[in-house]
Scaffold this active site. Sequence first.
Site, mmCIF file in Angstrom:
data_model
loop_
_atom_site.group_PDB
_atom_site.id
_atom_site.type_symbol
_atom_site.label_atom_id
_atom_site.label_comp_id
_atom_site.label_asym_id
_atom_site.label_seq_id
_atom_site.Cartn_x
_atom_site.Cartn_y
_atom_site.Cartn_z
ATOM 1 N N THR A 115 32.054 55.820 90.512
ATOM 2 C CA THR A 115 31.932 54.807 90.351
ATOM 3 C C THR A 115 32.567 53.668 91.924
ATOM 4 O O THR A 115 32.842 53.760 92.434
ATOM 5 C CB THR A 115 32.931 54.068 89.240
ATOM 6 O OG1 THR A 115 34.149 54.017 89.703
ATOM 7 C CG2 THR A 115 33.191 54.454 87.894
ATOM 8 N N ALA A 142 27.799 69.962 90.277
ATOM 9 C CA ALA A 142 28.699 70.423 89.116
ATOM 10 C C ALA A 142 30.313 69.806 89.564
ATOM 11 O O ALA A 142 31.113 70.332 90.200
ATOM 12 C CB ALA A 142 29.134 71.123 88.443
ATOM 13 N N ARG A 191 1.601 33.867 86.738
ATOM 14 C CA ARG A 191 1.968 32.848 85.369
ATOM 15 C C ARG A 191 2.328 31.959 86.100
ATOM 16 O O ARG A 191 3.214 30.706 86.416
ATOM 17 C CB ARG A 191 3.574 33.418 84.691
ATOM 18 C CG ARG A 191 4.030 32.712 84.407
ATOM 19 C CD ARG A 191 3.546 33.638 82.098
ATOM 20 N NE ARG A 191 4.434 32.496 81.209
ATOM 21 C CZ ARG A 191 3.915 33.048 79.801
ATOM 22 N NH1 ARG A 191 2.766 33.234 79.782
ATOM 23 N NH2 ARG A 191 4.244 32.008 78.969
ATOM 24 N N GLN A 222 11.407 25.204 92.547
ATOM 25 C CA GLN A 222 11.851 25.825 93.504
ATOM 26 C C GLN A 222 12.530 26.843 92.751
ATOM 27 O O GLN A 222 13.681 27.879 93.549
ATOM 28 C CB GLN A 222 12.752 23.805 93.765
ATOM 29 C CG GLN A 222 13.176 24.639 95.436
ATOM 30 C CD GLN A 222 13.541 23.545 95.663
ATOM 31 O OE1 GLN A 222 14.458 22.633 95.428
ATOM 32 N NE2 GLN A 222 13.877 23.001 97.427
ATOM 33 N N GLY A 224 37.022 62.315 85.454
ATOM 34 C CA GLY A 224 35.974 61.843 86.770
ATOM 35 C C GLY A 224 35.942 60.967 87.782
ATOM 36 O O GLY A 224 36.127 61.799 88.860
ATOM 37 N N GLU A 246 34.102 66.343 84.819
ATOM 38 C CA GLU A 246 34.597 67.311 83.988
ATOM 39 C C GLU A 246 35.080 66.125 83.068
ATOM 40 O O GLU A 246 35.084 64.542 83.041
ATOM 41 C CB GLU A 246 36.013 68.109 83.748
ATOM 42 C CG GLU A 246 35.920 69.108 85.032
ATOM 43 C CD GLU A 246 36.960 70.316 85.469
ATOM 44 O OE1 GLU A 246 37.630 70.157 84.586
ATOM 45 O OE2 GLU A 246 36.227 71.239 86.189
ATOM 46 N N ILE A 292 26.030 65.846 84.073
ATOM 47 C CA ILE A 292 25.648 67.149 84.929
ATOM 48 C C ILE A 292 24.165 66.619 84.703
ATOM 49 O O ILE A 292 23.594 66.822 84.447
ATOM 50 C CB ILE A 292 25.427 68.413 85.059
ATOM 51 C CG1 ILE A 292 27.766 68.538 85.853
ATOM 52 C CG2 ILE A 292 25.015 68.876 86.098
ATOM 53 C CD1 ILE A 292 28.668 67.992 86.365
ATOM 54 N N THR A 293 23.406 66.108 86.405
ATOM 55 C CA THR A 293 22.539 65.283 86.204
ATOM 56 C C THR A 293 21.582 66.687 86.762
ATOM 57 O O THR A 293 21.810 67.473 87.580
ATOM 58 C CB THR A 293 22.071 64.310 87.406
ATOM 59 O OG1 THR A 293 23.015 63.056 87.026
ATOM 60 C CG2 THR A 293 20.735 64.003 87.794
ATOM 61 N N GLU A 300 28.037 58.970 90.974
ATOM 62 C CA GLU A 300 28.648 59.751 92.804
ATOM 63 C C GLU A 300 29.700 58.303 92.624
ATOM 64 O O GLU A 300 29.666 58.451 94.278
ATOM 65 C CB GLU A 300 27.089 59.410 93.376
ATOM 66 C CG GLU A 300 26.460 60.323 93.391
ATOM 67 C CD GLU A 300 25.611 61.500 94.750
ATOM 68 O OE1 GLU A 300 26.273 61.548 94.980
ATOM 69 O OE2 GLU A 300 24.688 61.762 94.316
HETATM 70 N N1 CAA Z 1 35.982 64.172 103.701
HETATM 71 C C1 CAA Z 1 36.670 65.153 103.509
HETATM 72 N N2 CAA Z 1 37.835 65.208 103.204
HETATM 73 C C2 CAA Z 1 38.446 64.526 102.370
HETATM 74 C C3 CAA Z 1 37.197 63.816 101.830
HETATM 75 C C4 CAA Z 1 36.568 63.208 103.126
HETATM 76 N N3 CAA Z 1 35.533 62.223 102.344
HETATM 77 N N4 CAA Z 1 38.054 62.727 101.072
HETATM 78 C C5 CAA Z 1 39.399 63.338 100.804
HETATM 79 N N5 CAA Z 1 39.142 64.459 101.300
HETATM 80 C C6 CAA Z 1 40.282 64.941 101.464
HETATM 81 C C7 CAA Z 1 41.847 64.525 102.135
HETATM 82 O O1 CAA Z 1 41.914 64.619 103.292
HETATM 83 C C8 CAA Z 1 42.613 65.727 101.326
HETATM 84 O O2 CAA Z 1 42.882 66.746 101.923
HETATM 85 P P1 CAA Z 1 44.107 66.689 102.614
HETATM 86 O O3 CAA Z 1 45.390 67.958 101.527
HETATM 87 O O4 CAA Z 1 44.215 67.783 103.824
HETATM 88 O O5 CAA Z 1 45.232 66.046 102.865
HETATM 89 C C9 CAA Z 1 41.981 65.490 99.924
HETATM 90 O O6 CAA Z 1 40.888 66.268 100.075
HETATM 91 C C10 CAA Z 1 42.660 65.247 98.624
HETATM 92 O O7 CAA Z 1 41.771 63.879 98.896
HETATM 93 P P2 CAA Z 1 42.749 62.392 98.330
HETATM 94 O O8 CAA Z 1 44.344 62.528 97.895
HETATM 95 O O9 CAA Z 1 42.123 60.986 99.369
HETATM 96 O O10 CAA Z 1 42.367 63.062 97.069
HETATM 97 P P3 CAA Z 1 42.169 61.592 95.956
HETATM 98 O O11 CAA Z 1 43.731 62.587 94.526
HETATM 99 O O12 CAA Z 1 43.044 60.526 96.258
HETATM 100 O O13 CAA Z 1 41.283 61.477 95.042
HETATM 101 C C11 CAA Z 1 38.408 60.313 95.477
HETATM 102 C C12 CAA Z 1 40.261 60.500 96.136
HETATM 103 C C13 CAA Z 1 38.245 59.164 96.394
HETATM 104 C C14 CAA Z 1 39.569 58.913 94.795
HETATM 105 C C15 CAA Z 1 37.924 61.064 94.884
HETATM 106 O O14 CAA Z 1 38.860 62.061 93.660
HETATM 107 C C16 CAA Z 1 36.593 60.646 94.437
HETATM 108 O O15 CAA Z 1 35.506 60.568 95.214
HETATM 109 N N6 CAA Z 1 36.260 59.868 92.910
HETATM 110 C C17 CAA Z 1 35.057 59.579 92.682
HETATM 111 C C18 CAA Z 1 34.617 61.239 92.588
HETATM 112 C C19 CAA Z 1 32.806 61.189 91.963
HETATM 113 O O16 CAA Z 1 32.518 60.448 93.309
HETATM 114 N N7 CAA Z 1 32.403 62.031 92.243
HETATM 115 C C20 CAA Z 1 31.199 61.639 90.734
HETATM 116 C C21 CAA Z 1 30.891 63.145 91.328
HETATM 117 S S1 CAA Z 1 28.959 63.668 91.550
HETATM 118 C C22 CAA Z 1 27.951 62.677 90.003
HETATM 119 O O17 CAA Z 1 28.037 62.301 89.951
HETATM 120 C C23 CAA Z 1 26.173 62.784 90.639
HETATM 121 C C24 CAA Z 1 25.480 62.507 89.863
HETATM 122 O O18 CAA Z 1 25.048 63.664 88.696
HETATM 123 C C25 CAA Z 1 23.703 62.628 90.308
#
Ligand code: CAA
Length: 387
Positions: free
Chosen positions: A371, A128, A273, A284, A135, A131, A161-162, A369
């Site tokens: 977009t 989770a 078919r 083709q 997103g 929100e 939430i899946t 996970e």
């Molecule tokens: N590994 C480790 N740390 C990471 C990281 C990674 N891959 N990516 C970011 N961080 C850390 C950064 O290093 C940074 O740390 P510091 O404070 O030390 O600098 C911190 O996290 C913040 O990083 P960003 O400034 O890059 O963060 P951002 O606000 O710019 O966000 C984003 C980046 C990639 C857009 C992120 O918000 C994101 O991935 N968004 C999409 C969210 C998502 O995938 N949601 C899916 C939900 S789950 C789902 O859908 C599942 C389901 O039900 C099946």
Amino acid sequence: GSSDFDLYRPREEHDLLREAIRALATDKIAPRAAEIDETHEFPHDVLAALTASDFHAIHVPEEYGGAGGDALAACIVIEEVARVCASSSLIPAVNKLGSMPLILAGSEEIKQAYLPRLARGEGMFSYALSEPGAGSDAGGMTTKAVRDGDDWVLDGAKRWITNAGVSEYYTVMVLTDPEKRTHGGITAFVVEKGDEGFSFGAPERKLGIQGSPTRELYFDNVRIPDSRRIGEVGEGFAIAMQTLDHTRVTIGAQAVGIAQGALDAAAAYAKERSQFGKAIAEFQGIQFMLADMAMKLEAARQLVYVAAAKSERNDADLTFFGAAAKCFASDAAMEITTDAVQVLGGYGYVKDYPVERMMRDAKITQIYEGTNQVQRIVMARKLLEQY
Ligand code: CAA
């Protein structure tokens, strides 16, 4: 070197695993797929069949009572289940997603408390992060936890939430320091289904993955002990992102499975078919479509397996490869399933054949996970870091 190359390829144990999960999928899941889609019911019988063979959460390490499957093994299970039923493939996929934060960052105590229960099939895990108003900008969350002695008190809501409602355990990322937000202000916790003040919204009515419930989570003064914390206070955003680095690979595998199912149906149909006095597979126009579908599918599969090897080794470039595998495979799956509907023509558009379901199920892989636009942000950042 050649040893690196070998790691990218399924080994004999993976081939045996694929045979086993394919047999189970053919016997127990494929005959149920249309009905699951039609009734919108979570398939408890499929969960039981997967659990009986340890396929519901093959990734859980052996020291916690799991099957100890590697990242490629998890992909193969998810791919083979998705080939016949995308909804059912969310059982192994979301169990991995929800429990990866513990595996990556949890204390020995919290791992021992939950991972054996997941492995034994006593409860599934959900994840989770999103929100209603946060997103793609996951760090824009407002759900918070306030410390009170040895406890934490959670308030707020999560969305999309899946497997919500059917899972027993929820890995929840919440604000613990609103000033620091993504930079040390978010913490991860386990919330259990029965916790007081924790409840679920109505199931979303949606385009596909009908057998996997998607619901909101509500936290109304939910009090949990500090022993439910995953990792350190403030580490939650990094843990959430590291988790997605690994599990975006599994969404790639799900997309590959859906696309393989659609190609199987389209190629078989094209041979049987007949129009204008011959099988449409002899034209083709159809051959070129099938060739493109197979080419894109194979490219997607190879990228997913390379990313799985990187996930297994926790390579430094996993963030790029996880995003690339998820993005490429899901875009390919959308194209391949859409073309499969086209190959079947009018028959493709109706529920007598499975391809319209596969096309509807493929769409979510471009969205969840992260977009595919977020995947491109992640890839571009990693790419530009190198120059
Ligand atoms: N590994 C480790 N740390 C990471 C990281 C990674 N891959 N990516 C970011 N961080 C850390 C950064 O290093 C940074 O740390 P510091 O404070 O030390 O600098 C911190 O996290 C913040 O990083 P960003 O400034 O890059 O963060 P951002 O606000 O710019 O966000 C984003 C980046 C990639 C857009 C992120 O918000 C994101 O991935 N968004 C999409 C969210 C998502 O995938 N949601 C899916 C939900 S789950 C789902 O859908 C599942 C389901 O039900 C099946």
